[in-house]
Design an enzyme around this catalytic site. Structure first.
Site, mmCIF file in Angstrom:
data_model
loop_
_atom_site.group_PDB
_atom_site.id
_atom_site.type_symbol
_atom_site.label_atom_id
_atom_site.label_comp_id
_atom_site.label_asym_id
_atom_site.label_seq_id
_atom_site.Cartn_x
_atom_site.Cartn_y
_atom_site.Cartn_z
ATOM 1 N N ASP A 1 0.489 -1.014 0.182
ATOM 2 C CA ASP A 1 0.303 0.197 0.275
ATOM 3 C C ASP A 1 1.046 1.328 -0.257
ATOM 4 O O ASP A 1 1.532 0.843 1.127
ATOM 5 C CB ASP A 1 -1.493 -0.186 1.050
ATOM 6 C CG ASP A 1 -1.408 1.304 0.925
ATOM 7 O OD1 ASP A 1 -1.857 1.961 0.681
ATOM 8 O OD2 ASP A 1 -3.125 1.287 2.240
ATOM 9 N N TYR B 1 -6.912 16.100 -6.838
ATOM 10 C CA TYR B 1 -6.374 14.760 -7.865
ATOM 11 C C TYR B 1 -6.025 16.115 -8.528
ATOM 12 O O TYR B 1 -4.350 15.752 -8.843
ATOM 13 C CB TYR B 1 -7.759 14.311 -8.731
ATOM 14 C CG TYR B 1 -7.248 13.504 -9.678
ATOM 15 C CD1 TYR B 1 -6.919 12.242 -10.069
ATOM 16 C CD2 TYR B 1 -7.120 13.046 -10.611
ATOM 17 C CE1 TYR B 1 -6.187 11.243 -9.976
ATOM 18 C CE2 TYR B 1 -6.770 12.887 -11.589
ATOM 19 C CZ TYR B 1 -6.346 11.356 -11.687
ATOM 20 O OH TYR B 1 -5.761 11.100 -12.235
#
Length: 483
Positions: free
Chosen positions: A301, A398
């Site tokens: 991760d 983003y």
């Protein structure tokens, strides 16, 4: 390049440098290639460097792109003799680097640069488009731009050269929208090289400087024309990476999964990092037994530094270290705005995955390459939203994270240079790609969209460039994209 065999390409400024290299490359690829230049004798001379068959496909026509009448006559000739234009490479360019913008009595120098680099390009593009439109041809217009179309260096005598190249950058985008609104499938591409060994650099002392060869730009043109499928046989260009180790983050689906398969097929030992390692094991079923044997999965991760450290330690201990890193892991939280209440975790997820995780993985890959004196390659899967923000209310951070990737690419390039390494770093910025991150409404409609394999092909192209070539930024959009 199969679909272009027997088609007609026009190259401006074809008598030397990038233009001459492009003429040879296109003729070798099977295209009927008309070189436009003032010095047509030079184009006739370069035919001697080709096979008899390829030389027979090269034709010269005198044209000064600062003169509209010359342009009109040239394109009329191409129409009458060869049927019309399928590909245009706008290469003609001049600089007047000894005369400043504010220098006295510089009118002609300013006019020369603007009329060649900008006005001539626009007129040639217009004539090529009219030819393509008349014959319903899905052609391609390519502009040889410059890194000075994106940044201005602190030099006193660049003249209007950067201004014209910034103009080419804007014209590329303007043409893309005009071509979309005209409901055509004609492509337009801007290629922005750094320093190239051509006549335009004059007597600059370049011996000690990193410099590209004209053939490197011709190769980029072949790549752009060949999308999709890739214009280069990967078995040839990927030879130096066979048996080397690639690490791909976010490898369980989409671009990451396509990249794992592409690298393994090209002969690389490929370690896919992901939270869902079972998916990586599943995709091995889509590969030959030999290629599947080169694919390995490791749980990681990238929002957790400990996971990253353990993963890269594993790669070092089991496979010897990292030669290529593809930073693909990315998330979006498009239902939560930047200013939405109680959005801390959503903001943190995006930043830690897209930016912080990328920085940490790059650091570990660099340390592995440096330790073993490896001239490796770090690739970031960026986005067009790393260069622009579209007017939508819930993009979250983003675009901010992707703008950060754009800046990190440049920061890393300088750090790698100052460390006196030959390690490369590349940002690849796709438009809309068919991945799990895309809302189903977009996947089911008529929205132009790329396939993950298109981005994997771009990665292979970048990795396959010669050691002297660094593709710094590669932007890829689906034909007809509105953004």
């Amino acid at each position: 390049m199969d679909r272009w065999v027997g088609k007609v390409a026009v190259v401006t400024g074809a008598s030397s440098g990038i233009g001459a290299a492009t003429v040879k490359a296109l003729a070798n690829a099977g295209m009927i290639t008309i070189g436009l230049a003032r010095r047509v004798d030079r184009i006739k001379e370069l035919k001697k460097e080709l096979s008899e068959e390829a030389a027979g496909r090269v034709h010269a026509f005198r044209c000064d792109v600062t003169k509209e009448d010359d342009i009109l006559v040239a394109f009329k000739h191409v129409e009458q003799v060869y049927g019309g234009v399928d590909v245009l490479v706008n290469n003609a360019g001049v600089a007047r680097s000894t005369i400043g913008v504010l220098s006295a009595n510089n009118t002609q120098a300013l006019r020369d640069v603007i009329d060649t680099n900008l006005m001539g390009l626009a007129l040639c593009s217009r004539e090529a488009f009219q030819s393509m439109k008349k014959r319903s041809v899905d052609g391609h217009i390519l502009h040889i731009n410059s890194i000075l179309g994106h940044t201005v260096l602190p030099m006193g005598t660049l003249n209007v050269y950067p201004a014209t190249k910034y103009g080419v950058t804007a014209l590329t985008e303007t043409m893309r929208h005009e071509l979309r609104l005209a409901e055509t499938k004609i492509k337009v591409t801007s290629i922005s090289p750094g320093l190239v060994r051509t006549e335009i650099i004059g007597n600059l002392p370049v011996e000690a400087l990193p410099i590209l060869e004209p053939e490197d730009i011709a190769d980029a043109i072949l790549y752009a024309l060949g999308t999709p499928p890739p214009s280069f046989p990967t078995s040839t260009n990927m030879d130096r990476w066979v048996g080397k180790v690639a690490v791909v983050t976010g490898a369980s689906s989409g671009i990451g999964a396509a990249t794992v398969k592409a690298l393994a097929n090209a002969g690389m030992i490929t370690i896919g990092l992901a939270r869902r390692v079972d998916r990586i094991k599943e995709l091995k079923k889509e590969l030959s037994e030999e290629a599947a044997g080169r694919v390995h999965a490791f749980r990681c991760d990238v929002t957790k530094e400990d996971d990253i450290l353990v993963a890269f330690k594993h790669v070092e201990q089991v496979y010897g270290g990292v030669d290529v890193l593809v930073n693909n892991a990315g998330v979006a939280r498009s239902t939560v705005g930047v200013l939405s209440a109680n959005n801390t975790q959503a903001l943190r997820d995006v930043i830690d995955t897209n930016l912080m995780g990328l920085a940490l993985c790059s650091r570990e890959a660099f340390q592995s390459m440096k330790k073993r004196s490896v001239d490796g390659h770090i690739l970031h899967i960026n986005s067009v939203l790393g260069h622009m923000v579209v007017p939508m209310g819930t993009l979250n951070v983003y675009p901010a994270s992707k703008y950060g990737v754009t800046a990190l690419t440049e920061t890393m390039r300088h750090e790698l240079r100052l460390a006196e390494t030959k390690i490369k770093v590349t940002s690849i910025s796709p438009g809309l790609v068919k991945t799990e991150a895309i809302p189903s409404a977009l996947l089911n409609g008529d929205t132009p969209i790329l396939e993950p394999e298109d981005i994997a092909d771009a990665i292979l192209y970048v990795l396959g460039t010669p050691p002297r070539v660094q593709v710094h930024e590669l932007m890829i959009r689906p034909v007809g994209e509105m953004m």
